[in-house]
Design a protein around this motif. Structure first.
Motif, PDB file in Angstrom:
ATOM      1  N   ILE A  88      10.243 -10.873   0.064  1.00 28.43           N
ATOM      2  CA  ILE A  88       9.549 -11.089  -1.223  1.00 28.43           C
ATOM      3  C   ILE A  88      10.548 -11.504  -2.304  1.00 28.43           C
ATOM      4  O   ILE A  88      10.267 -12.381  -3.127  1.00 28.43           O
ATOM      5  CB  ILE A  88       8.775  -9.814  -1.639  1.00 28.43           C
ATOM      6  CG1 ILE A  88       7.408  -9.788  -0.976  1.00 28.43           C
ATOM      7  CG2 ILE A  88       8.623  -9.679  -3.146  1.00 28.43           C
ATOM      8  CD1 ILE A  88       6.418 -10.844  -1.486  1.00 28.43           C
TER       9      ILE A  88
ATOM     10  N   VAL B   5       2.091 -10.776   2.159  1.00 25.54           N
ATOM     11  CA  VAL B   5       2.133 -11.743   1.055  1.00 25.54           C
ATOM     12  C   VAL B   5       3.386 -12.580   1.263  1.00 25.54           C
ATOM     13  O   VAL B   5       4.493 -12.048   1.343  1.00 25.54           O
ATOM     14  CB  VAL B   5       2.189 -11.017  -0.318  1.00 25.54           C
ATOM     15  CG1 VAL B   5       2.449 -12.006  -1.442  1.00 25.54           C
ATOM     16  CG2 VAL B   5       0.896 -10.243  -0.559  1.00 25.54           C
TER      17      VAL B   5
ATOM     18  N   GLY C  16       1.205   1.114  -5.075  1.00 21.22           N
ATOM     19  CA  GLY C  16       0.015   0.295  -4.813  1.00 21.22           C
ATOM     20  C   GLY C  16      -1.269   1.112  -4.816  1.00 21.22           C
ATOM     21  O   GLY C  16      -2.255   0.737  -5.458  1.00 21.22           O
TER      22      GLY C  16
ATOM     23  N   ILE D  69      -3.059  -5.861  -0.334  1.00 19.84           N
ATOM     24  CA  ILE D  69      -2.562  -6.614   0.819  1.00 19.84           C
ATOM     25  C   ILE D  69      -1.342  -5.861   1.352  1.00 19.84           C
ATOM     26  O   ILE D  69      -0.357  -5.668   0.633  1.00 19.84           O
ATOM     27  CB  ILE D  69      -2.111  -8.044   0.408  1.00 19.84           C
ATOM     28  CG1 ILE D  69      -3.185  -8.743  -0.449  1.00 19.84           C
ATOM     29  CG2 ILE D  69      -1.747  -8.870   1.627  1.00 19.84           C
ATOM     30  CD1 ILE D  69      -4.435  -9.114   0.273  1.00 19.84           C
TER      31      ILE D  69
ATOM     32  N   GLY E  16       0.804   3.632   3.102  1.00 21.00           N
ATOM     33  CA  GLY E  16       1.419   4.835   2.520  1.00 21.00           C
ATOM     34  C   GLY E  16       2.821   4.542   2.017  1.00 21.00           C
ATOM     35  O   GLY E  16       3.372   5.296   1.231  1.00 21.00           O
TER      36      GLY E  16
ATOM     37  N   ALA F 241       0.834  -1.215   0.000  1.00 16.61           N
ATOM     38  CA  ALA F 241       0.000   0.000   0.000  1.00 16.61           C
ATOM     39  C   ALA F 241       0.860   1.253   0.000  1.00 16.61           C
ATOM     40  O   ALA F 241       0.596   2.213   0.707  1.00 16.61           O
ATOM     41  CB  ALA F 241      -0.932  -0.007   1.216  1.00 16.61           C
TER      42      ALA F 241
ATOM     43  N   GLY G 112      11.914   5.558  -8.475  1.00 17.94           N
ATOM     44  CA  GLY G 112      12.760   6.024  -7.374  1.00 17.94           C
ATOM     45  C   GLY G 112      12.115   7.288  -6.834  1.00 17.94           C
ATOM     46  O   GLY G 112      12.298   8.365  -7.384  1.00 17.94           O
ATOM     47  N   GLY G 113      11.290   7.155  -5.830  1.00 17.94           N
ATOM     48  CA  GLY G 113      10.601   8.312  -5.273  1.00 17.94           C
ATOM     49  C   GLY G 113       9.091   8.170  -5.378  1.00 17.94           C
ATOM     50  O   GLY G 113       8.576   7.307  -6.116  1.00 17.94           O
TER      51      GLY G 113
ATOM     52  N   GLY H 108       8.068  -2.504  -2.580  1.00 18.70           N
ATOM     53  CA  GLY H 108       9.111  -1.565  -2.156  1.00 18.70           C
ATOM     54  C   GLY H 108      10.498  -2.178  -2.115  1.00 18.70           C
ATOM     55  O   GLY H 108      10.688  -3.395  -2.263  1.00 18.70           O
ATOM     56  N   HIS H 109      11.505  -1.285  -1.884  1.00 17.15           N
ATOM     57  CA  HIS H 109      12.901  -1.740  -1.997  1.00 17.15           C
ATOM     58  C   HIS H 109      13.415  -2.481  -0.765  1.00 17.15           C
ATOM     59  O   HIS H 109      14.516  -2.995  -0.758  1.00 17.15           O
ATOM     60  CB  HIS H 109      13.821  -0.580  -2.346  1.00 17.15           C
ATOM     61  CG  HIS H 109      13.839   0.555  -1.355  1.00 17.15           C
ATOM     62  ND1 HIS H 109      13.501   0.420  -0.034  1.00 17.15           N
ATOM     63  CD2 HIS H 109      14.169   1.855  -1.520  1.00 17.15           C
ATOM     64  CE1 HIS H 109      13.633   1.586   0.565  1.00 17.15           C
ATOM     65  NE2 HIS H 109      14.015   2.487  -0.322  1.00 17.15           N
TER      66      HIS H 109
HETATM   67  P1  FAD Z   1       6.950   1.537  -0.942  1.00 16.06           P
HETATM   68  O1  FAD Z   1       6.558   2.920  -0.670  1.00 16.06           O
HETATM   69  O2  FAD Z   1       8.192   1.020  -0.319  1.00 16.06           O
HETATM   70  O3  FAD Z   1       5.710   0.637  -0.507  1.00 16.06           O
HETATM   71  C1  FAD Z   1       5.796  -0.748  -0.421  1.00 16.06           C
HETATM   72  C2  FAD Z   1       4.726  -1.235   0.521  1.00 16.06           C
HETATM   73  O4  FAD Z   1       4.689  -2.648   0.451  1.00 16.06           O
HETATM   74  C3  FAD Z   1       4.988  -0.887   1.984  1.00 16.06           C
HETATM   75  O5  FAD Z   1       3.858  -0.267   2.517  1.00 16.06           O
HETATM   76  C4  FAD Z   1       5.269  -2.231   2.635  1.00 16.06           C
HETATM   77  O6  FAD Z   1       4.796  -2.289   3.966  1.00 16.06           O
HETATM   78  C5  FAD Z   1       4.509  -3.178   1.748  1.00 16.06           C
HETATM   79  N1  FAD Z   1       5.033  -4.555   1.753  1.00 16.06           N
HETATM   80  C6  FAD Z   1       6.329  -4.943   1.733  1.00 16.06           C
HETATM   81  N2  FAD Z   1       6.405  -6.296   1.698  1.00 16.06           N
HETATM   82  C7  FAD Z   1       5.138  -6.751   1.692  1.00 16.06           C
HETATM   83  C8  FAD Z   1       4.579  -8.055   1.669  1.00 16.06           C
HETATM   84  N3  FAD Z   1       5.343  -9.160   1.630  1.00 16.06           N
HETATM   85  N4  FAD Z   1       3.223  -8.164   1.719  1.00 16.06           N
HETATM   86  C9  FAD Z   1       2.420  -7.059   1.765  1.00 16.06           C
HETATM   87  N5  FAD Z   1       2.914  -5.795   1.797  1.00 16.06           N
HETATM   88  C10 FAD Z   1       4.255  -5.652   1.740  1.00 16.06           C
HETATM   89  N6  FAD Z   1      10.664   9.747  -1.995  1.00 16.06           N
HETATM   90  C11 FAD Z   1      10.324  10.954  -2.490  1.00 16.06           C
HETATM   91  O7  FAD Z   1       9.925  11.048  -3.650  1.00 16.06           O
HETATM   92  N7  FAD Z   1      10.394  12.080  -1.709  1.00 16.06           N
HETATM   93  C12 FAD Z   1      10.823  12.040  -0.413  1.00 16.06           C
HETATM   94  O8  FAD Z   1      10.886  13.073   0.241  1.00 16.06           O
HETATM   95  C13 FAD Z   1      11.177  10.781   0.131  1.00 16.06           C
HETATM   96  N8  FAD Z   1      11.621  10.675   1.406  1.00 16.06           N
HETATM   97  C14 FAD Z   1      11.795   9.433   1.951  1.00 16.06           C
HETATM   98  C15 FAD Z   1      12.061   9.345   3.315  1.00 16.06           C
HETATM   99  C16 FAD Z   1      12.153   8.103   3.937  1.00 16.06           C
HETATM  100  C17 FAD Z   1      12.373   8.039   5.434  1.00 16.06           C
HETATM  101  C18 FAD Z   1      12.047   6.926   3.147  1.00 16.06           C
HETATM  102  C19 FAD Z   1      12.187   5.566   3.788  1.00 16.06           C
HETATM  103  C20 FAD Z   1      11.811   7.014   1.778  1.00 16.06           C
HETATM  104  C21 FAD Z   1      11.677   8.263   1.170  1.00 16.06           C
HETATM  105  N9  FAD Z   1      11.397   8.403  -0.200  1.00 16.06           N
HETATM  106  C22 FAD Z   1      11.066   9.632  -0.708  1.00 16.06           C
HETATM  107  C23 FAD Z   1      11.364   7.252  -1.111  1.00 16.06           C
HETATM  108  C24 FAD Z   1       9.916   6.867  -1.397  1.00 16.06           C
HETATM  109  O9  FAD Z   1       9.292   6.676  -0.189  1.00 16.06           O
HETATM  110  C25 FAD Z   1       9.849   5.618  -2.238  1.00 16.06           C
HETATM  111  O10 FAD Z   1      10.547   5.849  -3.444  1.00 16.06           O
HETATM  112  C26 FAD Z   1       8.404   5.245  -2.589  1.00 16.06           C
HETATM  113  O11 FAD Z   1       7.631   5.165  -1.431  1.00 16.06           O
HETATM  114  C27 FAD Z   1       8.364   3.925  -3.335  1.00 16.06           C
HETATM  115  O12 FAD Z   1       7.032   3.569  -3.534  1.00 16.06           O
HETATM  116  P2  FAD Z   1       6.565   2.069  -3.747  1.00 16.06           P
HETATM  117  O13 FAD Z   1       5.076   2.120  -3.723  1.00 16.06           O
HETATM  118  O14 FAD Z   1       7.250   1.503  -4.934  1.00 16.06           O
HETATM  119  O15 FAD Z   1       7.102   1.262  -2.487  1.00 16.06           O
END
Ligand code: FAD
Length: 515
Positions: A252, A216, A93, A110, A143, A89, A494-495, A246-247
């Motif tokens: 996973i 998952v 997501g 999920i 989030g 999420a 990335g972001g 996420g990274h």
């Molecule tokens: P994520 O945001 O990482 O979301 C992945 C989600 O998957 C998470 O909620 C996690 O709980 C969930 N998940 C993981 N494994 C499983 C599983 N097995 N089953 C179910 N759920 C799972 N980017 C910016 O652009 N600006 C900023 O100012 C910025 N500041 C940041 C500050 C911090 C402290 C951090 C940690 C990151 C920051 N970033 C920022 C980077 C940005 O947050 C990420 O690039 C972005 O959130 C990636 O989005 P995503 O949806 O791909 O993955």
């Protein structure tokens, strides 16, 4: 009247004066100040190259109707019986879910972590007890990773999607309208959570499902086709799966490899969080201290080359805080955040050096970069008290010269710091690249390498150390039909903004595949 656009320069003293922008814009267009003419700021940036920083504004001038912005809106369709599981999420997501609803497809999200509000309690425990919950922390939970962050909303990947649409949807969910104007918009940790929970309300009210505290763990395959996931001990069937975990979701990556679903090692970057007093950064980048009250805290994005690799700043947080972003006990990972006002007394940024696959042991191992990252994080934790998230720290000049600091200046990092040879604790190549890189940066930006600044370690979650390969056209996994590797964890964003755009793209691709 046909709309015209002009670019004007406004000093910080004038920026908030009523009518000042309109007056300058009409003057630039050679038009009289007539009440039938409307003006609207389209873009606002700061030019700090000269001795006196000023605002650069792009202004539209025309009839009231022509200068009004066109806004993208969320337009869900009635559900058509198809459903897609979205793992994660985060921004990828949630934007994937909204896009599926616009296609009449039900998203089932999920999420391993807790709701955005409950997540706060787990963040507090990291500070008060040194306890890192492996499912709810700065990276995991509703989030995603960017929720308790600086909330920077800009991307260089503008060709990968419609940035304006993402910003419009954030505004529709409560973000301030200025994010559509500012060249470098940001939201802050006190604004993002309520936007995230409003998006969840929309998803649920349109027929989507969101399951928290549910991880998952593995995938349900029907030959080479993805048929669903196993999450929280239950099988959830789906017409497609969007994997947006996420990274930091190392489990996973291992789950994929266990089921012979191909993943690849990916280069990333690793280094330190560097922190300066904000007035020093204002002095270096605005050439003035104290800065004018109408100027935001100065920020920077800088880079150089050392040891044959890029050394660059990452996720700079003006007026912000360094935070413990570890996702498991026994590791130490740092990142940065800020509040909307960006008014903390420090400026911090990641300062990182590239990790190349050819530097690593077993470059053929898809986990080689992940193992390198994990080893550095464990090493940093082991150097401390073995209980808390206290971080090793060194004054910048001492880091460059390779000597332990006698004292560490005050920091925004709440778990605290202790003096340590960060130059020795970091992996050798990155340490050498950063120390040489900092010397060069200090020459270019006078004061940047001063002993008022310090480095804390380790900044290691800059991007995913693994790529989940997908077809360029269909966006499906190269081997598994119906699996859409998505967002930052899969190596395609990335972001916040680029992850949100990738979520939209994967949802559109999944909808095409299903229909
Ligand atoms: P994520 O945001 O990482 O979301 C992945 C989600 O998957 C998470 O909620 C996690 O709980 C969930 N998940 C993981 N494994 C499983 C599983 N097995 N089953 C179910 N759920 C799972 N980017 C910016 O652009 N600006 C900023 O100012 C910025 N500041 C940041 C500050 C911090 C402290 C951090 C940690 C990151 C920051 N970033 C920022 C980077 C940005 O947050 C990420 O690039 C972005 O959130 C990636 O989005 P995503 O949806 O791909 O993955």
């Amino acid at each position: 009247m046909k709309q015209v656009k002009v670019q004007i320069k406004i000093n910080p003293e004038q920026i908030n004066l009523p009518g000042a922008i309109r007056k300058e814009a009409l003057k630039a267009a050679g038009l009289p100040d007539n009440e039938d003419i409307s003006t609207r700021v389209l873009r606002r940036s700061i030019d700090a190259r000269s001795r006196k920083p000023h605002f650069i504004l792009q202004v539209a001038i025309g009839d009231p109707e022509t200068v009004e912005p066109q806004k993208s809106v969320f337009t869900p369709l009635p559900l058509n019986g198809k459903q897609v599981v979205i793992a994660g999420a985060g921004p990828a997501g949630y934007f994937a879910a909204l896009t599926l609803l616009e296609q009449g497809i039900k998203p089932i999200i999920i999420e391993r972590g807790r709701t955005v509000n409950d997540r706060r309690k787990d963040l507090k425990k990291i500070y008060t007890e040194g306890l890192v919950n492996p499912d709810s922390n700065y990276c995991f939970g509703e989030g995603g990773a960017g929720t308790y962050s600086d909330g920077k909303l800009y991307t260089r990947a503008t060709k990968r999607g419609n940035v304006g649409r993402i910003l419009d949807l954030l505004i529709a969910n409560g973000a301030p309208g200025d994010i559509r104007i500012d060249a470098h918009p940001h939201l802050g940790s006190n604004v993002l959570p309520r936007i995230v929970s409003k998006m969840r309300d929309d998803i649920i009210s349109c027929g989507g499902e969101v399951h928290f505290n549910t991880r998952v763990d593995s995938f349900v395959l029907d030959g080479d086709r993805m048929a669903g996931v196993i999450a929280g001990g239950n099988e959830i069937k789906a017409d497609a799966v969007i994997l947006a975990t996420g990274h930091s979701a190392r489990d996973i990556f291992y789950a994929l490899a266990d089921q012979d679903i191909r993943i690849e090692a990916k280069p990333f970057a690793l280094g330190v969080r560097i922190e300066h007093p904000q007035p020093l950064i204002d002095k270096i980048f605005y050439h003035q201290s104290p800065r004018h009250e109408n100027l935001p805290a100065a920020s920077y994005r800088i880079s150089t080359q050392a040891m044959g690799r890029g050394v660059f700043s990452f996720c700079m947080c003006p007026g912000g805080y360094i935070v413990p972003a570890s996702t498991a006990p026994g590791e130490l990972v740092l990142n940065g955040m800020s509040l909307a006002a960006r008014n903390a007394p420090f400026a911090n940024a990641g300062l990182v050096a590239e990790v190349k696959i050819e530097d690593l042991e077993n470059p053929g191992d898809p986990f080689c970069a992940l193992k390198y990252q994990a080893a550095a994080e464990k090493n940093m934790f082991a150097a401390g008290d073995g209980v808390t998230q206290q971080a090793p720290a060194q004054r910048v000049n001492d880091f460059i010269e390779g000597r332990i600091s006698k004292s560490i200046p005050k920091t925004s990092y709440i778990p605290g710091t202790y003096s340590a040879p960060v130059h020795e604790l970091l992996p050798f190549i990155q340490s050498e690249a950063l120390r040489n890189g900092l010397k060069a940066l200090g020459k270019k930006f006078k004061g940047f390498d001063s002993n008022e600044a310090k480095v804390l370690a380790v900044e290691s979650r800059t991007s995913s150390p693994v790529r989940i390969p997908r077809d360029r056209e269909t966006l499906e996994h190269v081997q598994i039909k119906g699996l859409f590797p998505c967002g930052e964890g899969a190596g395609y964003a990335g972001g916040i903004i680029s992850a949100a755009m990738d979520g939209e793209k994967c949802a559109q691709a999944a909808a095409r595949m299903i229909s």
